[in-house]
Design an enzyme around this catalytic site. Structure first.
Site, short mmCIF file in Angstrom:
data_model
loop_
_atom_site.label_atom_id
_atom_site.label_comp_id
_atom_site.label_asym_id
_atom_site.label_seq_id
_atom_site.Cartn_x
_atom_site.Cartn_y
_atom_site.Cartn_z
CB THR A 7 -83.02 -22.53 -43.88
OG1 THR A 7 -82.35 -23.61 -44.53
CG2 THR A 7 -84.49 -22.61 -44.28
CD GLU A 17 -83.32 -27.92 -47.28
OE1 GLU A 17 -84.41 -28.34 -47.67
OE2 GLU A 17 -82.24 -28.40 -47.66
CE1 TYR A 75 -86.72 -26.35 -41.26
CE2 TYR A 75 -85.44 -26.39 -43.30
CZ TYR A 75 -85.59 -25.98 -41.99
OH TYR A 75 -84.62 -25.20 -41.41
CE LYS A 116 -86.74 -22.76 -40.28
NZ LYS A 116 -86.47 -21.88 -39.13
P1 NAP Z 1 -82.55 -27.90 -33.68
O1 NAP Z 1 -81.30 -28.36 -33.00
O2 NAP Z 1 -83.42 -28.90 -34.36
O3 NAP Z 1 -83.42 -27.11 -32.58
C1 NAP Z 1 -84.78 -26.80 -32.82
C2 NAP Z 1 -85.32 -26.16 -31.56
O4 NAP Z 1 -86.70 -25.80 -31.77
C3 NAP Z 1 -85.31 -27.06 -30.31
O5 NAP Z 1 -84.93 -26.30 -29.19
C4 NAP Z 1 -86.77 -27.48 -30.19
O6 NAP Z 1 -87.17 -27.79 -28.88
C5 NAP Z 1 -87.45 -26.19 -30.64
N1 NAP Z 1 -88.87 -26.36 -30.97
C6 NAP Z 1 -89.41 -27.21 -31.86
N2 NAP Z 1 -90.75 -27.07 -31.89
C7 NAP Z 1 -91.07 -26.10 -31.00
C8 NAP Z 1 -92.28 -25.52 -30.58
N3 NAP Z 1 -93.46 -25.90 -31.06
N4 NAP Z 1 -92.23 -24.53 -29.65
C9 NAP Z 1 -91.04 -24.14 -29.12
N5 NAP Z 1 -89.86 -24.67 -29.46
C10 NAP Z 1 -89.87 -25.64 -30.40
O7 NAP Z 1 -82.21 -26.78 -34.76
P2 NAP Z 1 -80.83 -25.97 -34.99
O8 NAP Z 1 -79.95 -26.75 -35.89
O9 NAP Z 1 -80.33 -25.47 -33.70
O10 NAP Z 1 -81.37 -24.75 -35.87
C11 NAP Z 1 -81.90 -23.59 -35.25
C12 NAP Z 1 -82.84 -22.89 -36.23
O11 NAP Z 1 -82.13 -22.52 -37.40
C13 NAP Z 1 -84.00 -23.75 -36.73
O12 NAP Z 1 -85.10 -22.90 -36.91
C14 NAP Z 1 -83.53 -24.28 -38.06
O13 NAP Z 1 -84.62 -24.58 -38.90
C15 NAP Z 1 -82.73 -23.11 -38.56
N6 NAP Z 1 -81.61 -23.40 -39.45
C16 NAP Z 1 -80.68 -24.32 -39.09
C17 NAP Z 1 -79.59 -24.56 -39.91
C18 NAP Z 1 -78.53 -25.57 -39.53
O14 NAP Z 1 -77.75 -25.95 -40.41
N7 NAP Z 1 -78.43 -25.97 -38.27
C19 NAP Z 1 -79.45 -23.84 -41.12
C20 NAP Z 1 -80.41 -22.89 -41.44
C21 NAP Z 1 -81.48 -22.65 -40.58
P3 NAP Z 1 -87.09 -29.33 -28.29
O15 NAP Z 1 -85.69 -29.48 -27.76
O16 NAP Z 1 -88.14 -29.33 -27.25
O17 NAP Z 1 -87.38 -30.25 -29.45
N1 GDD Z 2 -80.18 -36.73 -42.44
C1 GDD Z 2 -79.67 -37.53 -43.40
N2 GDD Z 2 -79.58 -38.88 -43.16
N3 GDD Z 2 -79.27 -36.98 -44.57
C2 GDD Z 2 -78.75 -37.80 -45.49
C3 GDD Z 2 -78.62 -39.17 -45.30
C4 GDD Z 2 -79.08 -39.74 -44.07
O1 GDD Z 2 -79.01 -40.94 -43.83
N4 GDD Z 2 -78.06 -39.72 -46.40
C5 GDD Z 2 -77.83 -38.72 -47.26
N5 GDD Z 2 -78.26 -37.55 -46.73
C6 GDD Z 2 -78.23 -36.25 -47.41
C7 GDD Z 2 -79.60 -35.57 -47.49
O2 GDD Z 2 -80.38 -36.13 -48.54
C8 GDD Z 2 -79.17 -34.13 -47.73
O3 GDD Z 2 -78.92 -33.93 -49.10
C9 GDD Z 2 -77.84 -34.01 -46.98
O4 GDD Z 2 -77.42 -35.35 -46.67
C10 GDD Z 2 -77.89 -33.20 -45.68
O5 GDD Z 2 -78.98 -33.66 -44.92
P1 GDD Z 2 -79.23 -33.13 -43.41
O6 GDD Z 2 -77.99 -33.21 -42.63
O7 GDD Z 2 -80.45 -33.84 -42.89
O8 GDD Z 2 -79.48 -31.57 -43.60
P2 GDD Z 2 -80.35 -30.72 -44.64
O9 GDD Z 2 -79.37 -30.07 -45.59
O10 GDD Z 2 -81.46 -31.50 -45.22
O11 GDD Z 2 -81.00 -29.62 -43.70
C11 GDD Z 2 -80.22 -28.97 -42.70
O12 GDD Z 2 -79.69 -27.77 -43.21
C12 GDD Z 2 -80.65 -26.79 -43.59
C13 GDD Z 2 -79.88 -25.59 -44.15
O13 GDD Z 2 -79.59 -25.81 -45.50
C14 GDD Z 2 -81.15 -28.72 -41.50
O14 GDD Z 2 -80.38 -28.22 -40.42
C15 GDD Z 2 -82.20 -27.69 -41.84
O15 GDD Z 2 -82.95 -27.37 -40.66
C16 GDD Z 2 -81.50 -26.43 -42.36
O16 GDD Z 2 -82.43 -25.45 -42.70
#
Ligand code: NAP
Ligand code: GDD
Length: 334
Positions: free
Chosen positions: A123, A125, A147, A151
């Protein structure tokens, strides 16, 4: 027929990746952890074309058994405790799942079949307090949350197993990607769902944290295509996937309300409860390597993404309201 195992299949990315691989003719296995509720909302529509197997990243034996049973050619590790604020309140659990979980899975693969191709969901992050603008594969890391730290461990153990044991292990460093399937606790979806509820007269306030942070937001289905492409290369490498554009949280909020003809200033309240102990202020990715080597390109613009998500949430809220009315009518309440 190629076989793939996806951990995190119930999540946003897992559901899109499962769809993509099924469409490509793979036999797809999805790892699902035991729960007393039903977490299959995002994959229900895939029916029997997705094979669910029970396991947990906390339990190495379950992972080994699954690899033995499924005999995958490719493993996509998308499972994680992925919500940044939760990583301060559950720091140990986040480390166990998001960091050590990667080693457990790599060990299981290595023991059963080290030829398996492995994708790790890394990520942006990890860049945290970004040392260069924009960020690419060579940018030094500086994570800002438990987190992000977890990662970073997952990233380096992937690189280390590739270098130590010659495994085909890739780390995809993905910037934020969103969709109507995004969890409602994440900023983008929290906002679009609130807009839809405000339009429906169901709420009149939205409490948020830091509106000044900037993110590089793309469309999730584009990003799972990139994951698959990484595992189809001749040799394993790490890649950044990003749009190359950055926008503030305030801009996301402003435009989401504007799509519905509303002014966010009439509804949004800044609440310190949602401000993080340490923030990632600015993310903007350079995905030049992925564009060149993988032929990968994002297809949805920032404005289109907002429209897709607001419209989907408006339809969802209408559906939820209709079913509430139907239940109430059945009970003779309305
Ligand atoms: P998400 O919607 O939060 O999904 C997380 C998944 O992990 C869910 O299926 C959850 O299962 C599973 N999980 C959590 N703990 C587990 C455990 N102990 N054993 C097995 N499964 C477990 O995340 P996402 O947005 O699809 O992201 C997918 C991956 O990419 C994550 O690793 C995230 O950190 C990474 N990532 C995401 C973004 C983004 O912007 N979306 C960006 C960069 C990296 P449950 O349904 O049972 O909770
Ligand atoms: N969730 C949330 N809720 N975020 C808020 C809020 C709120 O009420 N108000 C402001 N924010 C700001 C957070 O402080 C952050 O700067 C930004 O919105 C995005 O927050 P999130 O949507 O929670 O995502 P993230 O950037 O912290 O993390 C996501 O992206 C990562 C990749 O850069 C997650 O999907 C991570 O799992 C992923 O790795």
């Amino acid at each position: 027929m190629k076989r793939a195992l996806i951990t995190g299949v119930t999540g946003q990315d897992g559901s899109y990746l499962a769809e993509l691989l099924i469409q490509k003719g793979y036999r797809v296995y999805g790892l699902i952890r035991r729960s007393s509720t039903v977490p299959t909302e995002r994959i229900y529509h895939l029916g029997d074309s997705l094979n669910l197997v029970s396991g947990d990243l906390l339990d190495e034996k379950s992972l080994r058994q699954i690899i033995e049973e499924c005999q995958p050619d490719e493993v996509y590790n998308l499972a994680a405790q992925s919500f940044v604020p939760e990583s301060w309140t559950q720091s140990i659990l986040t480390g166990e799942i998001t960091a050590l979980g990667v080693t457990r899975l790599l060990n299981a693969i290595r023991d059963v079949n080290p030829q398996v191709r492995f994708y790790q969901a890394s990520t942006s992050e990890m860049f945290g307090k970004a040392q260069t603008v924009p960020q690419d594969e060579k940018t030094p890391f500086y994570p800002r949350s438990p987190y992000g730290v977890s990662k970073l461990y997952g990233h380096w153990i992937t690189v280390n197993y590739r270098e130590s044991y010659g495994m085909f292990a890739c780390s995809g460093i993905l910037f934020n990607h969103e969709s109507p399937r995004r969890g409602r606790e994440f900023l983008t979806r929290k906002v679009t769902y609130a807009v839809a509820r405000i339009v429906a007269g169901l709420q009149n306030e939205l409490r948020l944290g830091n509106l000044d942070a900037q993110r590089d937001w793309g469309y999730a289905p584009d990003y799972v295509e990139g994951m698959w492409r990484m595992l189809q290369q001749e040799s394993p490498e790490d890649y950044v996937l990003a749009t190359g554009e950055t926008h503030s949280v305030r801009e996301w909020v402003d435009k989401s309300f504007a799509v519905a003809g509303l002014d966010y200033k009439d509804y949004v309240v800044v609440d310190p409860r949602f401000v993080r102990p340490a923030e990632v202020d600015l993310l903007i990715g350079d995905s030049g390597k992925a564009r060149k080597q993988l032929g990968w390109n994002p297809t949805v613009t920032f404005d289109e993404l907002i429209e897709i998500m607001v419209e989907a949430d408006e339809a969802l809220v209408q559906e939820q309201e209709a079913s509430q009315h139907a239940i109430a009518a059945l009970r003779g309440i309305r």
